[in-house]
Motif scaffolding. Structure first.
Motif, PDB file in Angstrom:
ATOM      1  N   ASN A 194       0.854  -1.181   0.011  1.00 49.43           N
ATOM      2  CA  ASN A 194       0.082   0.024   0.088  1.00 49.43           C
ATOM      3  C   ASN A 194       0.865   1.242  -0.289  1.00 49.43           C
ATOM      4  N   VAL A 195       2.112   1.069   0.130  1.00 48.52           N
ATOM      5  CA  VAL A 195       3.152   2.027   0.084  1.00 48.52           C
ATOM      6  C   VAL A 195       3.876   2.394  -1.199  1.00 48.52           C
ATOM      7  N   THR A 196       3.825   3.421  -1.867  1.00 46.91           N
ATOM      8  CA  THR A 196       4.566   3.788  -3.062  1.00 46.91           C
ATOM      9  C   THR A 196       5.813   4.760  -3.121  1.00 46.91           C
ATOM     10  N   LEU A 197       6.699   4.260  -3.959  1.00 49.62           N
ATOM     11  CA  LEU A 197       7.957   4.945  -4.094  1.00 49.62           C
ATOM     12  C   LEU A 197       7.763   6.486  -3.996  1.00 49.62           C
ATOM     13  N   ASP A 198       6.580   7.061  -4.602  1.00 50.04           N
ATOM     14  CA  ASP A 198       6.382   8.460  -4.863  1.00 50.04           C
ATOM     15  C   ASP A 198       6.276   8.994  -3.171  1.00 50.04           C
ATOM     16  N   GLU A 199       6.036   8.223  -2.231  1.00 50.18           N
ATOM     17  CA  GLU A 199       5.902   8.772  -0.703  1.00 50.18           C
ATOM     18  C   GLU A 199       7.105   9.299  -0.263  1.00 50.18           C
ATOM     19  N   PHE A 200       8.098   8.838  -0.910  1.00 56.96           N
ATOM     20  CA  PHE A 200       9.579   9.195  -0.270  1.00 56.96           C
ATOM     21  C   PHE A 200      10.348  10.137  -1.333  1.00 56.96           C
ATOM     22  N   GLU A 201       9.593  10.757  -2.287  1.00 57.75           N
ATOM     23  CA  GLU A 201       9.962  11.968  -2.992  1.00 57.75           C
ATOM     24  C   GLU A 201      10.595  13.056  -2.258  1.00 57.75           C
ATOM     25  N   GLY A 202      11.911  13.170  -2.658  1.00 51.64           N
ATOM     26  CA  GLY A 202      12.601  14.174  -1.847  1.00 51.64           C
ATOM     27  C   GLY A 202      13.774  13.617  -0.876  1.00 51.64           C
ATOM     28  N   ASP A 203      13.537  12.157  -0.634  1.00 50.70           N
ATOM     29  CA  ASP A 203      14.515  11.538   0.229  1.00 50.70           C
ATOM     30  C   ASP A 203      15.048  10.331  -0.512  1.00 50.70           C
ATOM     31  N   ARG A 204      16.035  10.501  -1.220  1.00 48.95           N
ATOM     32  CA  ARG A 204      16.805   9.572  -1.979  1.00 48.95           C
ATOM     33  C   ARG A 204      17.031   8.256  -1.242  1.00 48.95           C
ATOM     34  N   ILE A 215      13.750  -3.534  -0.790  1.00 46.83           N
ATOM     35  CA  ILE A 215      12.764  -4.202  -0.416  1.00 46.83           C
ATOM     36  C   ILE A 215      11.574  -4.634  -1.217  1.00 46.83           C
ATOM     37  N   LEU A 216      11.129  -3.674  -2.107  1.00 50.05           N
ATOM     38  CA  LEU A 216      10.353  -4.313  -3.347  1.00 50.05           C
ATOM     39  C   LEU A 216      10.944  -5.168  -4.142  1.00 50.05           C
ATOM     40  N   ASP A 217      12.179  -4.858  -4.498  1.00 49.74           N
ATOM     41  CA  ASP A 217      13.054  -5.696  -5.277  1.00 49.74           C
ATOM     42  C   ASP A 217      13.170  -7.159  -4.980  1.00 49.74           C
ATOM     43  N   LEU A 218      13.483  -7.299  -3.533  1.00 45.42           N
ATOM     44  CA  LEU A 218      13.809  -8.542  -2.942  1.00 45.42           C
ATOM     45  C   LEU A 218      12.491  -9.386  -3.057  1.00 45.42           C
ATOM     46  N   LEU A 219      11.404  -8.732  -2.855  1.00 42.90           N
ATOM     47  CA  LEU A 219      10.113  -9.057  -2.853  1.00 42.90           C
ATOM     48  C   LEU A 219       9.382  -9.881  -3.973  1.00 42.90           C
ATOM     49  N   ALA A 220       9.605  -8.983  -5.210  1.00 45.25           N
ATOM     50  CA  ALA A 220       9.168  -9.488  -6.327  1.00 45.25           C
ATOM     51  C   ALA A 220       9.898  -8.832  -7.296  1.00 45.25           C
ATOM     52  N   VAL A 221      10.137  -9.438  -8.790  1.00 42.45           N
ATOM     53  CA  VAL A 221      10.241  -8.870  -9.924  1.00 42.45           C
ATOM     54  C   VAL A 221       9.255  -7.973 -10.531  1.00 42.45           C
ATOM     55  N   VAL A 246       1.046  -8.154  -6.596  1.00 40.61           N
ATOM     56  CA  VAL A 246       0.735  -9.200  -5.523  1.00 40.61           C
ATOM     57  C   VAL A 246       0.544 -10.791  -5.391  1.00 40.61           C
ATOM     58  N   SER A 247       0.409 -11.302  -6.511  1.00 43.74           N
ATOM     59  CA  SER A 247       0.620 -12.637  -6.750  1.00 43.74           C
ATOM     60  C   SER A 247       2.043 -12.994  -6.976  1.00 43.74           C
ATOM     61  N   THR A 248       2.817 -11.928  -7.317  1.00 44.95           N
ATOM     62  CA  THR A 248       4.365 -12.197  -7.243  1.00 44.95           C
ATOM     63  C   THR A 248       4.876 -12.304  -6.019  1.00 44.95           C
ATOM     64  N   ASP A 300      14.475 -19.771   4.569  1.00 40.45           N
ATOM     65  CA  ASP A 300      14.256 -19.132   5.975  1.00 40.45           C
ATOM     66  C   ASP A 300      15.067 -17.856   5.855  1.00 40.45           C
ATOM     67  N   PHE A 301      16.326 -18.317   5.606  1.00 40.67           N
ATOM     68  CA  PHE A 301      17.392 -17.387   5.688  1.00 40.67           C
ATOM     69  C   PHE A 301      16.879 -16.029   4.807  1.00 40.67           C
ATOM     70  N   GLU A 302      16.592 -16.140   3.613  1.00 36.53           N
ATOM     71  CA  GLU A 302      16.199 -15.106   2.654  1.00 36.53           C
ATOM     72  C   GLU A 302      15.003 -14.426   3.060  1.00 36.53           C
ATOM     73  N   ALA A 303      14.022 -14.920   3.740  1.00 41.32           N
ATOM     74  CA  ALA A 303      12.812 -14.328   4.221  1.00 41.32           C
ATOM     75  C   ALA A 303      13.175 -13.587   5.425  1.00 41.32           C
ATOM     76  N   VAL A 304      14.240 -14.332   6.503  1.00 43.22           N
ATOM     77  CA  VAL A 304      14.647 -13.415   7.665  1.00 43.22           C
ATOM     78  C   VAL A 304      15.517 -12.093   6.865  1.00 43.22           C
ATOM     79  N   LYS A 305      16.109 -12.173   6.138  1.00 43.23           N
ATOM     80  CA  LYS A 305      16.757 -11.064   5.578  1.00 43.23           C
ATOM     81  C   LYS A 305      15.721  -9.977   5.294  1.00 43.23           C
ATOM     82  N   VAL A 306      14.957 -10.409   4.439  1.00 39.92           N
ATOM     83  CA  VAL A 306      13.731  -9.230   3.913  1.00 39.92           C
ATOM     84  C   VAL A 306      13.058  -8.838   5.179  1.00 39.92           C
ATOM     85  N   ALA A 307      12.654  -9.816   6.067  1.00 42.28           N
ATOM     86  CA  ALA A 307      12.062  -9.290   7.206  1.00 42.28           C
ATOM     87  C   ALA A 307      12.694  -8.219   8.219  1.00 42.28           C
ATOM     88  N   ASP A 308      14.321  -8.420   8.169  1.00 40.75           N
ATOM     89  CA  ASP A 308      14.955  -7.448   8.953  1.00 40.75           C
ATOM     90  C   ASP A 308      15.080  -6.234   8.284  1.00 40.75           C
TER      91      ASP A 308
END
Length: 100
Positions: free
Chosen positions: A39-49, A58-64, A70-72, A82-90
């Protein structure tokens, strides 16, 4: 009161809660957390590179990039080790902390 990133902060707080408040597998918790994160978009961080790049990571690690992200995300998270999922959760928890 500072309202900068309030939408993102609320969604990431819900994501952290989904990661922490379940006895499901880390992959299942990550899938639940992503219901809020998407529900968050990249546009929300405009001005903070820096935040924009961290969120994109985070988005890149979650899905291409795909037509149905959503399904991706569900498919990607379900097949993470488990290691990959914990890395993303961190990364999600660290990002939430930066929004506070």
């Amino acid at each position: 009161m500072d309202h900068k990133y309030s939408n993102a902060r609320g969604h990431f707080f819900a994501a952290v809660r989904a990661l922490a408040a379940s006895s499901d597998s880390i992959q299942a918790r990550l899938i639940d957390a992503n219901e809020s994160i998407l529900n968050v978009t990249l546009d929300e961080f405009e001005g903070d590179r820096e935040l924009k790049i961290k969120f994109a990571r985070i988005l890149d690690l979650l899905a291409v990039d795909d037509d149905d992200i959503v399904s991706t995300v569900v498919e990607t998270a379900a097949h993470m080790t488990d290691f990959e999922a914990v890395k993303v959760a961190d990364l999600i928890c660290d990002f939430c902390f930066e929004l506070i």
